[in-house]
Structures are given as structure tokens and as C-alpha cells.
Design an enzyme around this catalytic site. Structure first.
Site, short mmCIF file in Angstrom:
data_model
loop_
_atom_site.label_atom_id
_atom_site.label_comp_id
_atom_site.label_asym_id
_atom_site.label_seq_id
_atom_site.Cartn_x
_atom_site.Cartn_y
_atom_site.Cartn_z
CG ASP A 204 0.97 -0.08 -7.91
OD1 ASP A 204 0.13 0.84 -8.02
OD2 ASP A 204 0.73 -1.14 -7.31
CD GLU A 246 -0.07 4.42 -5.86
OE1 GLU A 246 -1.28 4.63 -5.81
OE2 GLU A 246 0.42 3.27 -5.88
#
Ligand code: GLC
Ligand code: CA
Length: 546
Positions: A204, A246
Site C-alpha cells: 500500500d 501501489e
């Protein structure tokens, strides 16, 4: 299980466990429910599940505010249920990748509690503090303008009597990743889940993890070392582990995330997502070609993870102003369908007005792009969104399994569901559900199963470089992949008018149909493909024998 490069030919399916299947009637999806649905996922043909955060959390950012990295949200099950699930997935040849959210923690994480209460606590330096609000740096605004924390990235904490740094919501203090103790914590978290059997992590906010956070200290000396360390940890536990980043960064910055094959294995391809969306909105092939030129070359072992929609907003912020406007006008005509000035909070099927031809075209295009395709639960049946829900929640409604109450997601009273099921209109569960489509080869689900099967027979899409083919038609995107003497040719008509295009193979090859039914005529290595509106054709170019 398989080779270290297994992900090059995988199909990734994103799941929000709490919205997938409830097994005990409390209105919240859970691991036992998910385990019960593994046969469905197996038959669908996906072979890698990416689980959104399922850790204990105050739940203010769909679980991206983690309170405990070593547990399962008690509403979703226990660690034992998780282990059972991973085992059951493995038995079906399905791998599991989990979210690693270590750019920040929840404010309620014990580290942050200790940090704010005691300036001498070793946890103080896990976070980024300042006695006063440092000069605002305009390049470092909040990621969620207009939400909790407003546009601030520094928030005053009364207990600590200091400001802490947060790039996301104000309840998500950023960790200081230059602190070796924090890096050591991350190593242990990764080891824990890898030992429980996961095949890797979705990293993330990878882009923000490597940016400087502390005022005065602009960036860590070698920011990418943070990500290289993650990879070294992962493969020390498991050689075939993958990291999916990401990395929503400038195209020119992306190559670095792959390193020399020693950093991220896959990058979520936000650039392609935006350009594919533009191409679908304009019904022109050019943006796709432009995008393929824009993307850096991928080193051996590196790979794009391509997607059209996920569980966040469909972010078109990377397009220029005029193109963004085109996309908004076509795909998010109402202000309420837009978010943060850069995104669309709708699902794929409604964006494409429920038009089966266009939805199939979009899926086919996605699966034909260089890399590993990824899609989010529910898109395979054409689920819609619920715009009455706030923000990004709109696209996170429960999976629609059948026309039973609550779409078969849960037996709880509708008022106690984690989120309401879409129960009205064209995309309501009575019209759009798995049970209806399951046995019907003509359904969208039937098509997606065939598409997945076809992609599996074309490993070159995951390994070779695409070569764009001249078609002379503005709305037609044609490309080929060559690997090991094999060639696949993919032709997509993005337009609302039928198009007949000529493709030069450069040598005598016969078209063998893989997917789609558009007519193909072969004249000595020159193929003419007659494409109806919004249609596609996958072909293998076979050598003439004799
Ligand atoms: C990522 C997630 C998003 C989340 C944010 C903060 O961008 O995709 O859903 O809100 O990180 O963790
Ligand atoms: Ca439950």
C-alpha cells in the site's frame, strides 16, 4: 508451488472479505464465508486472490487504518480461520496475496498510543513529529482533499503536544520508515504472514513510503532501499513471494520501482488504467498506443498488474485537463459520480451503461494488455455501485450471489449488513447475480470465464513486448505478441460502428480463432477482420504446414 515467475501468467482477483460472503448471519463477510466460495473462484479460473486489509481496525478507511498487524478483525474470523482459508485455497492451486499497509498505522495502534503519551518511549520515533507546523510543502498535500484532516498533512496532538505527519486521513499517522526499528517491525510482519502461507503482498502507498517525511530531512538517502529491503525479506522466507506495489507515480519514475529485478515484482498500472479509460471514452485506439510509449520498459521478472477498476476511485488525475473532462463527461456525467476532482466512484458496468458489447470489449482489452490482469470482485457479473453511500464506499457493496434476500450475501436483516446490497434498478441483485449467470455461457460471467481460460493459453501476453499493428481505422487497436516462435494477434474495435481492418502478418500464417467470433479472411499472410461494433478477436497465427 510452481515457478518463481508464476505471476506473469496469473489472473488476480481482489476481494474485500467483509463484503464477499457472510457465513454466520451477522451481516459481515468473513473468512469462513470466503472459504465456502473458493469453488466458485476456482471455477472462475482466477489463481491469485488479493485480500484487502482484514486486520483489526477502527474501520475508518476500509481497514487501511490498521490497529494490529498480527491479527484478523474479530468480525471476520480468527487466525485459525485464516489459516484454514489459505490451506483450502492452496489445495485448489489458488494463491493469496495480502495488503501490507505500513506507510501509516491507525491512530489507535498501540505504537502510536505509546508514542504520543511518552516522549521517551522508543515508539515516539516510529512516527514523524514536529513542534510546530513546518512550512507547508505544496507538493505534499493530503491525498484525500476534503476529507478527515482536510488538506492538512500535520495535525496537532494534545497528548504529545506536537504535530504528527499524515499523508492520508488525520487518523492515519505516517510511520518513519527511515527508523531501523520500524523497518525491523515490517520484516517481522511480513515473515508472520508468509509463514502462514501467503504468496506475497500488495504494498500500500509504496510511492509515499519512499518520500521524505521529516521536515528538514527531505528524502531518505536511498529511498528505494526501503522497497528493496521488503523484497529481500520476502524472498528470504519464500523464494516465489511477490510484491505488488501501489506505485502511483510519474511514468518516468516507475522504472525505478522494479530496480534491477531486486525491488517490486509487479506495479499496479495506474497510467494504463487512465489511458484505457480515455480510449474507451473517446472510442479511439490512439491513447492506448500513446500509453504504451509512455510506460517504461520492464526489466526481466518485472511485470505490470493491469486493471480497469478497483475498490478505490477510478483515478484519471494523470490525464491532462481536456482528456479528464472528456472522461468525466462520458463516464461520470453527474457531479455526484466524481470524487476528489480526479476520480470516478462507479463500477465498470454502469460506466459502460450496462452495454454488454462494451463491457466485454473493455474486459478483453484489459486482458490483452502486456502484464497480469486484475479485477475486483463483482465486476465479472457486471455489478453496479450505490451512489447514496459516501465517497469510495459506493463501489464497495456486497457481492451479489443470487436473487435470495441480500443477494445471498448474508441472512442478516438488511439493516445490519456491513453495507447495503444494491437492491434496485438495472444492477440490483435480483437482476445481476452469480446464480443466474453461472450456467449460462452467454452471460457476462460465462464470457469472463472464457476470457480467463483464453488468457491462460496465451502466456506471451504476460511475457513478450506488444507490437502495435497498423489498421488504418481510428477506432481499432490491433497488436501482436511473439514469443518462442508463437504469435498471438489481438484486434479490438472501440467504436460504435463496425469496422473491417487489414492486418499484415509479414509472412504466411493462418488465423486460428481463440476468442470472439468476428469473421477473418486470410490471403497469404494478410488478414481481413470484420469487427462489429465494440468487438474483439483473439487469434493465434499458425505456421502453414506442408
Ligand atoms: C491506498 C488504498 C486506499 C487507502 C489509502 C490509505 O491508497 O488504496 O484505499 O485509503 O491507501 O491507506
Ligand atoms: Ca459474518
Amino acid at each position: 508451488m510452481g515457478s518463481e515467475r508464476w505471476y506473469e501468467n496469473a489472473v488476480i482477483y481482489a476481494i474485500d472479505v467483509k463484503a464477499f460472503q457472510d457465513s454466520n448471519g451477522d451481516g459481515i463477510g468473513d473468512f469462513r464465508g470466503l472459504t465456502d466460495r473458493l469453488d466458485y473462484l476456482d471455477a472462475l479460473g482466477v489463481d491469485c486472490l488479493w485480500l484487502l486489509p482484514f486486520y483489526p481496525t477502527p474501520g475508518r478507511d476500509n481497514g487501511y487504518d490498521v490497529r494490529d498487524y498480527y491479527g484478523v478483525d474479530p468480525r471476520l474470523g480468527t487466525l485459525g480461520d485464516f489459516a484454514d482459508f489459505v490451506r483450502a485455497a492452496e489445495e485448489r492451486g489458488i494463491r493469496v496475496v495480502v495488503d501490507l499497509v505500513v506507510n501509516h498505522t491507525s491512530k489507535e495502534h498501540p505504537w502510536f498510543r505509546a508514542a504520543r503519551e511518552d516522549p521517551d518511549s522508543p515508539y515516539r520515533d516510529y512516527y514523524v513529529w514536529s513542534e510546530e507546523v513546518p512550512d507547508p510543502d505544496p507538493s505534499k498535500g493530503s491525498v484525500f482533499p476534503g476529507e478527515a484532516g482536510g488538506d492538512r498533512v500535520w495535525t496537532y496532538d494534545e497528548v504529545a503536544d506536537a504535530y504528527y505527519f499524515h499523508r492520508f486521513y488525520d487518523f492515519q499517522p505516517d510511520l518513519d520508515l527511515t527508523n531501523p526499528a520500524v523497518r525491523e517491525e515490517i520484516r517481522k510482519i511480513m515473515g508472520f504472514w508468509l509463514q502462514l502461507g501467503v504468496s506475497g503482498f500488495r504494498i500500500d502507498a509504496a510511492t509515499l513510503m519512499i518520500q521524505g517525511k521529516r521536515p528538514g530531512v527531505a528524502v531518505p538517502d536511498d529511498p528505494h532501499q526501503i522497497l528493496r529491503d521488503l523484497r529481500a525479506h520476502a524472498v528470504s522466507y519464500r523464494e516465489d513471494a511477490v510484491l505488488i506495489a501501489e506505485a502511483d507515480d510519474e511514468p518516468s519514475e516507475l522504472a525505478e520501482y522494479f530496480g534491477d529485478g531486486d525491488e517490486m515484482d509487479l506495479l499496479l498500472n495506474f497510467v494504463l488504467d487512465a489511458y484505457l479509460t480515455l480510449a474507451l471514452a473517446e472510442e479511439r485506439a490512439a491513447p492506448i498506443e500513446e500509453c504504451l510509449d509512455l510506460l517504461p520498459e520492464v526489466p526481466p521478472g518485472g511485470q505490470w498488474a493491469n486493471f480497469l477498476r478497483n475498490y478505490d476511485e477510478l483515478n484519471v488525475g494523470r490525464l491532462d485537463e481536456a482528456d479528464r473532462r472528456t472522461v468525466f463527461e462520458r463516464f461520470a456525467p453527474d457531479e455526484d459520480m466524481r470524487i476528489y476532482g480526479r476520480g470516478i466512484r462507479r463500477r465498470l458496468a454502469p460506466i459502460l451503461e450496462g452495454d454488454r458489447d462494451r463491457i466485454e470489449l473493455a474486459f478483453s482489452l484489459l486482458f490483452s494488455m502486456p502484464g497480469t490482469p486484475l479485477f475486483v470482485y463483482g465486476d465479472e457479473i457486471g455489478m453496479g455501485e450505490d451512489l447514496s453511500l459516501p465517497g469510495r464506499e459506493a463501489v464497495r457493496t456486497p457481492m451479489q450471489w443470487s436473487d435470495a434476500p441480500n443477494g445471498g450475501f448474508s441472512t442478516a436483516a438488511p439493516s445490519s449488513l456491513i453495507r447495503p446490497v444494491v437492491d434496485e434498478g438495472e444492477f440490483g441483485y435480483e437482476r445481476v447475480n452469480v446464480a443466474d449467470q453461472w450456467d449460462d455461457p452467454e452471460s457476462l460471467l460465462g464470457f469472463v470465464r472464457r476470457l480467463i481460460g483464453t488468457r491462460k493459453t496465451c502466456p506471451e501476453v504476460g511475457t513478450a513486448d506488444p507490437i502495435v499493428l497498423e489498421t488504418g481505422a481510428e477506432s481499432v487497436f490491433a497488436h501482436r505478441y511473439d514469443a518462442d516462435g508463437e504469435t498471438v494477434v489481438l484486434v479490438h474495435n472501440l467504436g460504435s460502428e463496425p469496422r473491417s481492418v487489414r492486418i499484415e502478418l509479414g509472412e504466411e500464417r493462418s488465423p486460428v480463432g481463440l476468442l470472439g467470433d468476428a469473421a477473418v479472411e486470410d490471403r497469404g499472410g494478410t488478414w481481413t477482420v470484420d469487427l462489429p461494433r465494440y468487438d474483439y478477436r483473439w487469434l493465434r497465427a499458425a505456421r502453414r504446414s506442408g
